[in-house]
Write a protein that holds these residues in place. Structure first.
Motif, PDB file in Angstrom:
ATOM      1  N   GLY A 108      59.025  48.881  54.397  1.00  0.00           N
ATOM      2  CA  GLY A 108      58.460  50.274  54.271  1.00  0.00           C
ATOM      3  C   GLY A 108      58.703  51.028  52.984  1.00  0.00           C
ATOM      4  N   ILE A 109      59.275  50.357  52.019  1.00  0.00           N
ATOM      5  CA  ILE A 109      59.623  50.881  50.533  1.00  0.00           C
ATOM      6  C   ILE A 109      58.155  51.316  49.845  1.00  0.00           C
ATOM      7  CG2 ILE A 109      60.575  50.799  48.458  1.00  0.00           C
ATOM      8  CD1 ILE A 109      62.623  48.763  49.841  1.00  0.00           C
ATOM      9  N   GLY A 110      58.144  52.487  49.470  1.00  0.00           N
ATOM     10  CA  GLY A 110      56.965  52.903  48.453  1.00  0.00           C
ATOM     11  C   GLY A 110      57.441  52.590  47.113  1.00  0.00           C
ATOM     12  N   ILE A 111      56.351  51.678  46.337  1.00  0.00           N
ATOM     13  CA  ILE A 111      56.925  51.293  45.095  1.00  0.00           C
ATOM     14  C   ILE A 111      55.939  51.878  44.149  1.00  0.00           C
ATOM     15  CG2 ILE A 111      56.962  49.209  43.643  1.00  0.00           C
ATOM     16  CD1 ILE A 111      57.643  47.800  46.389  1.00  0.00           C
ATOM     17  N   VAL A 112      56.328  52.490  43.038  1.00  0.00           N
ATOM     18  CA  VAL A 112      55.596  52.655  41.810  1.00  0.00           C
ATOM     19  C   VAL A 112      55.627  51.746  40.548  1.00  0.00           C
ATOM     20  CG1 VAL A 112      55.188  54.175  40.056  1.00  0.00           C
ATOM     21  CG2 VAL A 112      55.506  55.064  42.201  1.00  0.00           C
ATOM     22  N   TRP A 113      54.766  51.130  40.338  1.00  0.00           N
ATOM     23  CA  TRP A 113      54.958  49.933  39.297  1.00  0.00           C
ATOM     24  C   TRP A 113      54.007  50.324  38.003  1.00  0.00           C
ATOM     25  CZ3 TRP A 113      56.520  44.638  40.236  1.00  0.00           C
ATOM     26  CH2 TRP A 113      56.400  43.467  39.256  1.00  0.00           C
ATOM     27  N   SER A 114      54.518  50.874  37.263  1.00  0.00           N
ATOM     28  CA  SER A 114      53.843  51.159  35.690  1.00  0.00           C
ATOM     29  C   SER A 114      53.948  49.950  35.016  1.00  0.00           C
ATOM     30  CB  SER A 114      54.665  52.266  35.214  1.00  0.00           C
ATOM     31  OG  SER A 114      54.053  52.222  33.668  1.00  0.00           O
ATOM     32  N   THR A 115      52.650  49.519  34.428  1.00  0.00           N
ATOM     33  CA  THR A 115      52.436  48.182  33.821  1.00  0.00           C
ATOM     34  C   THR A 115      51.549  48.478  32.471  1.00  0.00           C
ATOM     35  OG1 THR A 115      51.891  45.920  34.213  1.00  0.00           O
ATOM     36  CG2 THR A 115      50.705  47.544  35.558  1.00  0.00           C
ATOM     37  N   ALA A 116      51.620  47.294  31.669  1.00  0.00           N
ATOM     38  CA  ALA A 116      50.650  47.082  30.611  1.00  0.00           C
ATOM     39  C   ALA A 116      50.020  45.858  30.904  1.00  0.00           C
ATOM     40  CB  ALA A 116      51.199  47.020  29.330  1.00  0.00           C
ATOM     41  N   TYR A 117      50.253  45.128  32.020  1.00  0.00           N
ATOM     42  CA  TYR A 117      49.847  43.870  32.337  1.00  0.00           C
ATOM     43  C   TYR A 117      48.539  44.394  33.558  1.00  0.00           C
ATOM     44  CZ  TYR A 117      53.630  41.389  30.075  1.00  0.00           C
ATOM     45  OH  TYR A 117      54.521  40.763  29.147  1.00  0.00           O
TER      46      TYR A 117
END
Length: 593
Positions: free
Chosen positions: A194-203
């Motif tokens: 149930g974790i909300g994840i923000v993934w900033s990425t250049a890929y």
């Protein structure tokens, strides 16, 4: 309905200018809305300076917005940041741990900061160390870890507790494809809790796998939704060009200069092209491609990303235009002759053996710690081989190391310029280092400033300018003396796809002038630009050939007949996995048992 674990509503963030003038203030975010759902991965993408890191820092409570509201788990971040801190895990873009503490001491410190129950610590540490493969390095100082291992330790510390919101600011930077897939799987598994994840990425292959994606540019949100919706916007507009007669770099340059072509990249011996809307795809006007064949291919998120930003750069490199023509020669420009490097009982690189002719791009690929950078440093004259020898531009590295260094340009894996000096001071310093003086140095510096658009940053400390411009500055310093050989150690690590295209536009142009390039990279689409590749694993070369050769070999290993749909990343992972199987099956201890 999926619960919203974090939200940003009409967020504006303005940074005051150093000049103190209101007109010079920088608007990092301008009325941005952003939601993060529990149990989902939300991707955050955009060019350098788009506002991604600013938004993540606002969500973490490290900054306060000028306008708008940010809620995390229903709590107003500006009103009660202390309560928010206990609900988030945060991994910053730059390595934010303590380099003079060991791996284990960093984990212990974060466990203390997060008040992790002592009865849970050993199981938590064991799980994190097993995933990151850091269990052998618990006593090593964090500052002595490789770039990829530092990123893994940073992620481990962010996961010490089980947060409501996990903020990951480009966690894949400096991490090889195998480790990135492992990292992605672990983070994906966290969504089941149930974790909300923000993934900033250049890929952008990572962005394509997110549940939702937000695309920022110059502080504004251009898109928010499921990634396949954006990818679908370029449906029927992406083609593979092959079977052409011309030089692939010249064909690409011609294609990018043709009206109606939005983007293009090299893929082995073929070229991938994105056409504008309402354009009939054909090869007319593309020099060297008159007999070529266009085949429609499935679009990727990266195609749509480049399209929504207005397309990629054209095919002309201003840097290459004024570069000297490197004299033709049959003599190899880079030679590794059975080079081996040992540190005590540890062999970092064993029997590296290859020869690179003038005007070729040669790639060294491999996981973190495989031996790429060690091989690189031996050939640059920064490390002496334990066995074997090498040469650069005809200069023997054992006897003419100073001459060899003068004949090469070097971009290090990390930003290696002087961060406390201004951009101009760095340019002047490196001009002097490479023996340029007087009007020659002045003219070369001014040309570099204008060519790579560094003028707005001339008075700024080099350590504080945006990452894309840091890379431009590093490239300027490396080619200031117009060397015949370039060494590029992960030159585009962390930069966005648009900046990577600009960078490779320059490299392709320099190669057409006869420059020889040795490059390491974790971006597998960049490996497609190489003429030949050596894949290094556990200090040994396990594969060698053109990108297309490696894809064919790897697809055969995987039992797939059609190598055209096999990517370089697929090939990389298949060959590493096959090497592990071969190694396990040939283990003498296992056979004896």
């Amino acid at each position: 309905m999926t619960n919203i674990v974090a939200s940003a509503s009409n967020i504006t963030k303005i940074f005051d200018a150093e000049s103190g003038r209101k007109d010079d203030a920088i608007t990092a975010l301008d009325g941005v809305d952003f939601d993060v759902r529990a149990g989902e991965i939300t991707g955050l993408v955009g060019p350098d300076g788009a506002g991604k890191t600013t938004l993540i820092r606002l969500l973490a409570g490290l900054m306060t917005p000028n306008d708008g509201t940010i809620l995390v788990d229903g709590i107003d971040v500006s009103a009660d940041p202390e309560s928010v801190y206990q609900r988030i895990g945060y991994m910053p873009q730059r390595f934010g741990l303590y380099e003079d503490l060991s791996v284990q001491e960093n984990l212990d410190l974060y466990a203390d900061l997060r008040d992790l129950d002592r009865d849970e610590r050993q199981d938590t540490f064991a799980r994190l160390l097993d995933f990151t493969d850091l269990h052998r390095f618990t006593s090593r100082l964090a500052g002595n870890l490789s770039g990829g291992m530092k990123q893994k330790l940073g992620l481990a510390c962010a996961l010490i507790n089980t947060p409501k919101l996990l903020l990951l600011d480009e966690p894949g930077v400096g991490v090889d494809p195998v480790s990135r897939r492992e990292l992605w799987k672990m983070v994906k598994d966290l969504t089941t809790e149930g974790i909300g994840i923000v993934w900033s990425t250049a890929y952008l292959d990572e962005a394509e796998a997110c549940d939702h994606v937000h695309l920022l540019n110059q502080g504004q949100k251009l898109f928010g939704g499921k990634p396949d919706v954006l990818t679908g916007s370029v449906k029927d507009r992406v083609f593979r060009l092959d079977h052409f007669d011309g030089n692939k770099r010249e064909v690409l340059a011609s294609a990018l200069n043709r009206e109606g072509v939005r983007d293009g990249t090299i893929q082995g011996d073929a070229i991938r092209l994105l056409f504008a809307e309402n354009i009939i795809p054909d090869v007319s006007g593309i020099s060297g491609a008159e007999n070529g064949r266009l085949t429609p291919v499935a679009p990727r998120f990266e195609d749509a990303f480049i399209d929504i930003l207005g397309g990629g750069p054209d095919g002309q490199s201003a840097l290459a235009k004024d570069y000297r023509q490197i004299e033709a020669t049959d003599q190899p420009q880079i030679v590794a002759d059975r080079m081996t490097k040992k540190f005590g009982d540890f062999t970092a690189a064993h029997d590296m053996n290859f020869s690179i002719p003038r005007g070729e791009i040669f790639g060294l690929l491999g996981p973190n710690g495989a031996g790429k950078s060690t091989t690189f440093k031996m050939l640059c004259g920064l490390l002496s081989p334990t066995e074997g020898n090498g040469s650069v531009a005809g200069y023997d590295l054992r006897h003419s190391r100073a001459d060899a260094r003068g004949a090469l340009g070097y971009m290090a894996q990390k930003f290696s310029l002087y961060g406390e000096l201004s951009v101009r001071q760095n340019l002047e310093f490196f001009a002097g280092i490479y023996g340029l003086s007087g009007q020659t140095a002045k003219g070369r510096i001014e040309a570099m400033i204008d060519t790579l658009e560094l003028r707005p940053f001339l008075g700024s400390d080099a350590g504080g300018i945006p990452l894309g411009f840091k890379q431009r500055l590093a490239l300027c310093c490396a080619v200031m003396h117009q060397p015949p050989v370039l060494f590029l150690d992960e030159p585009t690590s962390g930069v966005d796809p648009t900046t990577r295209r600009e960078f490779w536009q320059h490299i392709n142009g320099l190669v057409e002038k006869g420059v020889t390039v040795l490059v390491t990279t974790h971006f597998m689409e960049e490996a497609e630009y190489c003429d030949r590749i050596a894949l290094i694993y556990r200090a040994e070369t396990i594969a060698f050939g053109t990108p297309d050769d490696l894809k064919k070999e790897a697809s055969a290993m995987a039992g797939k007949e059609d190598a055209a749909h096999f990517t370089m990343e697929d090939a990389f992972i298949a060959m590493i996995e096959n090497a592990d199987i071969v190694r396990e099956n040939s283990d003498p201890a296992k056979e004896a048992a």
